[in-house]
Design a protein around this motif. Structure first.
Motif, mmCIF file in Angstrom:
data_model
loop_
_atom_site.group_PDB
_atom_site.id
_atom_site.type_symbol
_atom_site.label_atom_id
_atom_site.label_comp_id
_atom_site.label_asym_id
_atom_site.label_seq_id
_atom_site.Cartn_x
_atom_site.Cartn_y
_atom_site.Cartn_z
ATOM 1 N N TYR A 5 93.671 30.038 9.471
ATOM 2 C CA TYR A 5 93.707 30.954 8.179
ATOM 3 C C TYR A 5 93.783 32.230 8.486
ATOM 4 C CZ TYR A 5 92.315 26.215 6.545
ATOM 5 O OH TYR A 5 92.160 24.766 6.485
ATOM 6 N N ALA A 33 92.127 26.745 12.498
ATOM 7 C CA ALA A 33 91.716 25.609 11.660
ATOM 8 C C ALA A 33 91.424 24.356 12.550
ATOM 9 C CB ALA A 33 93.130 25.208 10.740
ATOM 10 N N TRP A 41 87.286 20.549 8.425
ATOM 11 C CA TRP A 41 88.652 20.522 8.186
ATOM 12 C C TRP A 41 88.784 20.757 6.936
ATOM 13 C CZ3 TRP A 41 92.097 17.607 5.237
ATOM 14 C CH2 TRP A 41 91.169 16.187 4.553
ATOM 15 N N LEU A 79 97.881 30.176 5.670
ATOM 16 C CA LEU A 79 97.640 29.197 6.618
ATOM 17 C C LEU A 79 98.949 29.154 7.627
ATOM 18 C CD1 LEU A 79 96.276 26.653 7.859
ATOM 19 C CD2 LEU A 79 97.369 25.198 6.549
#
Length: 121
Positions: A5, A33, A41, A79
Motif C-alpha cells: 500500500y 501488504a 490482510w 496498491l
C-alpha cells in the motif's frame, strides 16, 4: 507474491534545541501488504474507501508510528502489486463476498481501492 500500500505523507520536524530548515517534508511510504487470508490482510477494507484514506486521523497515527514522526497529511496513492498477489486477493474476496457487502469481486475492489490498483510484473 509482492504487494504494498503506497501513501503520500507530509510531516514536520520540531527538534528540541535545534533548528531544521526545511522543517517540512513530503515522502512516499510503502506498507507491505499481508498475504490474502493471513492476519492483517483486510488492511484495505479497514483503512480505505473508494481509493481514499477512510479515516485520516487514524492513518496519520499509523504512519506516524511507523515513521517515528508526527504526520500532518496522508493520502493513499495505490496498491502496487504483482499479478500473483492480485489473483490471490481476488480469490480471497470471492470466497467471502458477504464480508465486503458486494455482489462481485470487482465491486468489492472498487469499493475500497477505487481505481488505485497498479499491477507491476
Amino acid at each position: 507474491m509482492n504487494a504494498a500500500y503506497v501513501f503520500g505523507v507530509a510531516f514536520r520536524l520540531d527538534p528540541t534545541g535545534a533548528r531544521a530548515d526545511p522543517d517540512r517534508f513530503e515522502t512516499t511510504v510503502e506498507i507491505p501488504a499481508v498475504e490474502p487470508g493471513e492476519e492483517g490482510w483486510l488492511f484495505f477494507r479497514d483503512r480505505l474507501w473508494r481509493g481514499e484514506v477512510g479515516d485520516e486521523s487514524s492513518a496519520r497515527a499509523l504512519l506516524g508510528e511507523r515513521l517515528g514522526v508526527e504526520v500532518e497529511r496522508v493520502a493513499f496513492r495505490e496498491l502496487r502489486t504483482d499479478r500473483a498477489y492480485l489473483d490471490a486477493l481476488e480469490d480471497a474476496i470471492a470466497a467471502d463476498l458477504e464480508r465486503f457487502n458486494a455482489d462481485d469481486v470487482d465491486e468489492a475492489l472498487h469499493k475500497y481501492l477505487g481505481s488505485s490498483i497498479h499491477v507491476r510484473e
